[in-house]
Write an enzyme that holds these catalytic residues in place. Structure first.
Site, PDB file in Angstrom:
ATOM      1  N   SER A  67     -36.389   0.491   9.150  1.00  0.00           N
ATOM      2  CA  SER A  67     -36.706   1.836   8.662  1.00  0.00           C
ATOM      3  C   SER A  67     -36.696   2.890   9.766  1.00  0.00           C
ATOM      4  O   SER A  67     -35.689   3.089  10.429  1.00  0.00           O
ATOM      5  CB  SER A  67     -38.047   1.775   7.943  1.00  0.00           C
ATOM      6  N   GLU A 375     -46.169   9.515  -1.042  1.00  0.00           N
ATOM      7  CA  GLU A 375     -46.961   9.611   0.178  1.00  0.00           C
ATOM      8  C   GLU A 375     -46.561  10.911   0.854  1.00  0.00           C
ATOM      9  O   GLU A 375     -45.413  11.359   0.719  1.00  0.00           O
ATOM     10  CB  GLU A 375     -46.665   8.425   1.108  1.00  0.00           C
ATOM     11  N   ARG A 513     -55.712   5.066  13.176  1.00  0.00           N
ATOM     12  CA  ARG A 513     -55.216   6.412  12.899  1.00  0.00           C
ATOM     13  C   ARG A 513     -56.356   7.330  12.479  1.00  0.00           C
ATOM     14  O   ARG A 513     -57.249   6.926  11.731  1.00  0.00           O
ATOM     15  CB  ARG A 513     -54.174   6.386  11.795  1.00  0.00           C
TER      16      ARG A 513
HETATM   17  C1  16G Z   1     -45.396   1.272   5.834  1.00  0.00           C
HETATM   18  C2  16G Z   1     -45.433   1.561   4.361  1.00  0.00           C
HETATM   19  C3  16G Z   1     -45.613   3.038   4.103  1.00  0.00           C
HETATM   20  C4  16G Z   1     -46.836   3.540   4.827  1.00  0.00           C
HETATM   21  C5  16G Z   1     -46.796   3.171   6.289  1.00  0.00           C
HETATM   22  C6  16G Z   1     -48.123   3.471   6.933  1.00  0.00           C
HETATM   23  C7  16G Z   1     -44.189   0.363   2.670  1.00  0.00           C
HETATM   24  C8  16G Z   1     -42.844  -0.067   2.168  1.00  0.00           C
HETATM   25  N1  16G Z   1     -44.190   1.133   3.741  1.00  0.00           N
HETATM   26  O1  16G Z   1     -44.268   1.840   6.434  1.00  0.00           O
HETATM   27  O2  16G Z   1     -45.768   3.214   2.729  1.00  0.00           O
HETATM   28  O3  16G Z   1     -46.949   4.942   4.715  1.00  0.00           O
HETATM   29  O4  16G Z   1     -46.571   1.784   6.406  1.00  0.00           O
HETATM   30  O5  16G Z   1     -48.108   3.030   8.239  1.00  0.00           O
HETATM   31  O6  16G Z   1     -45.198   0.019   2.112  1.00  0.00           O
HETATM   32  P1  16G Z   1     -49.449   2.823   9.063  1.00  0.00           P
HETATM   33  O7  16G Z   1     -50.266   1.784   8.343  1.00  0.00           O
HETATM   34  O8  16G Z   1     -49.007   2.417  10.415  1.00  0.00           O
HETATM   35  O9  16G Z   1     -50.153   4.149   9.082  1.00  0.00           O
HETATM   36 MG    MG Z   2     -37.983   3.699   5.350  1.00  0.00          MG
END
Ligand code: 16G
Ligand code: MG
Length: 546
Positions: A67, A375, A513
């Site tokens: 991604s 989101e 975070r």
């Molecule tokens: C992942 C999640 C996304 C979320 C992000 C938060 C999926 C497919 N992707 O990329 O939705 O916003 O994590 O990241 O679920 P963090 O937990 O590092 O803040």
């Molecule tokens: Mg992506």
């Protein structure tokens, strides 16, 4: 089956051995790390996908991508037979299998088989795709080796965006009811609906909406896929693609994540005031919009703005069509407070808040007849329940006794469904949806932006010894542990007008975070810092203070 298990272990040991004793965890976005560490992991996900397919008696999808991560990283994610993420128990299996010693694989596979598969003789079918990372090419081969070793059938779709793979899984498992299970079928479905809507809504010439759109494709797979889509759209959109992968590095100073977090233009994009711009992320499942205004100021139109635009539009169509459908919007704690207020007070659409991560939003959106979820970072889509689809289709039928205005509403509503990739958030499909709405409303980006004004906000990362000491509740809006942290945050927040702040352990990085919003940028920067320091003090901060 036993012979296949032995063969899988032997092939693994010979061609895809686990070289280092590094533990890896299947998280919200699958496995994601430095590509060099993934060969055995992806081989084993080929094995797991075969078992999942036997368990579901259906086709399973596998996507190789990391991604928005840097180009050196890669990752893998399994897509369940209905296009959704795998349930938590399969995340556990994936983690066990990835971390097993080469000599333990047979045992782990045997356990999963006995827990999940009634008939091991069912033919397994796996389809897969990959993003543009150089490492995706050998890793796709490792995946294929895994599928073959356990006797599964496969179809390699080559380069795909993540949402295209989700679409293909659903089409395959519904025998084409959702669309043709080919990449061409994907473009056809989306573009035909977009063209039909453009015709149906033929507005008087637009004064404020322009067909001109600049897209930053993050030097990722979104660039070639966008070009393919555009070739199906005749001249309905006038798109210029930036960061198309011909020169720059994937996700480097560009892409949806960079633009959202940095709140500035991506590199190498020359933009005149008022031009609508959008950025995809590296696998094109996220999109954010933005523009530079007449004063030269950068304005972000993020997932919250897209969600409100979409919810407002669909709500109008529902009202116009006269069908009694319950529309709802799903957000996370990251949604800007102004957006939640606008949705609740102005649009009067019910809002639900869930923990971060697509699966939570997707799941909650299924509670509504029409569930819009986004989101703030730009990942989202719209789900129509089977019952809603049936009622819309019935109303659109010849025999319905609707007024001509209602008929128009129903027609738009039933067409817009096909612009939307309901299987997962999709930058290409969301882009078409946003464009059709802006065109219908005849809105410039600033018309869109002024529907509500975002509260200034700030995000920080705090490094701690163990981020799991932080646990949360209430959709991550309140901290449960460590003791005293929530009380301290509450006290800090009362000192700020329109202040709000929450903290949560990241699911993808080894950090905590911090999110904050308040009435001014100066205040919110201060608020985030104060909260960040509290986390540092009470949750075992290491390294530099925030
Ligand atoms: C992942 C999640 C996304 C979320 C992000 C938060 C999926 C497919 N992707 O990329 O939705 O916003 O994590 O990241 O679920 P963090 O937990 O590092 O803040
Ligand atoms: Mg992506």
């Amino acid at each position: 089956m036993e012979a296949l298990l032995e063969r899988a272990a032997a092939t693994g040991l010979e061609k895809h051995p686990r070289k280092q004793n590094i533990q890896i965890k299947y998280g919200t976005a699958g496995f994601r790390t430095i590509a060099d560490q993934l060969d055995h992991v992806i081989y084993r996900m080929g094995l797991l996908a075969v078992i999942a397919s036997k368990s579901r008696k259906a086709t399973i999808g596998v996507m190789i991508t990391a991604s928005h991560n840097p180009e050196e990283d890669n990752g893998v994610k399994l897509v369940d037979c209905r296009g959704e993420m795998m349930p938590a128990i399969w995340e556990k299996y994936a983690t066990q299998l990835a971390n097993a010693g080469d000599d333990e694989i047979v045992g782990v596979l045997r356990n999963i088989l006995s827990a999940e598969v009634k008939n091991p003789d069912v033919t397994a079918k796996v389809i897969y795709g990959k993003d543009t990372r150089p490492s995706s090419i050998p890793l796709a081969q490792s995946l294929q080796d895994g599928i073959v070793a356990l006797g599964g059938e496969y179809h390699d779709f080559g380069l795909l965006s993540t949402p295209q793979l989700h679409y293909l899984v659903v089409c395959t498992n519904t025998n084409g009811a959702y669309g043709q299970p080919t990449e061409e079928g994907y473009y056809n479905k989306l573009s035909l609906a977009f063209q039909a809507l453009s015709k149906q809504q033929e507005p008087t010439p637009c004064k404020n909406y322009s067909r001109k759109l600049y897209v930053d494709a993050a030097n990722g797979v979104g660039a070639p896929k966008l070009r393919s889509l555009l070739s199906h759209l005749s001249d309905l959109l006038d798109v210029q693609v930036f960061n198309d992968g011909s020169e720059g590095r994937l996700n480097y100073q560009c892409g949806a994540d960079y633009v959202k977090v940095q709140q500035k233009l991506p590199v190498d994009m020359k933009v005149e005031a008022g031009i609508r711009c959008a950025s995809f992320d590296g696998d094109a499942d996220r999109i954010v919009y933005y523009y530079i205004d007449q004063d030269g100021k950068f304005n972000l139109l993020d997932g919250d703005k897209i969600a409100t635009l979409v919810a407002g539009y669909l709500q109008e169509l529902v009202a116009r069509s006269g069908i009694n459908l319950k529309l709802g919007l799903v957000q996370t704690a990251y949604a800007n407070g102004s957006s939640t207020e606008y949705i609740t007070d102005t649009l009067k659409v019910p809002v639900a808040c869930v923990p971060t991560g697509v699966k939570h939003l997707h799941h909650k959106a299924q509670d509504f007849d029409i569930g819009v979820y986004f989101e703030a970072n730009g990942h989202g889509t719209v789900l129509f329940s089977d019952d809603a689809l049936k009622r819309i289709a019935d109303s659109a039928g010849e025999n319905s006794s609707l007024t001509s205005d209602q008929k128009q509403g129903v027609k738009h509503l039933s067409t817009v469904i096909d612009v939307i990739n309901q299987t997962v958030g999709d930058a290409l499909s969301d882009m078409l949806l946003v464009e059709i709405i802006l065109r219908t409303r005849d809105w410039s980006p600033s018309d869109w932006n002024k529907q509500y004004i975002d509260l200034p906000n700030r995000q920080l990362k705090v490094k701690v010894k163990d981020r799991n000491v932080i646990s949360t509740t209430d959709a991550e809006r309140k901290v449960v542990t460590p003791d005293g942290l929530q009380a301290a945050i509450d006290t800090i927040v009362t000192g700020y007008k329109k202040g709000r702040s929450f903290v949560r352990p990241s699911g993808t990085e080894d950090v905590v975070r911090v999110y904050a919003e308040a009435d001014t940028q100066v205040n919110v920067d201060k608020l985030a810092k104060e909260v960040g320091n509290k986390v540092y003090d009470l949750a075992g901060g290491i390294g530099d203070r925030p």
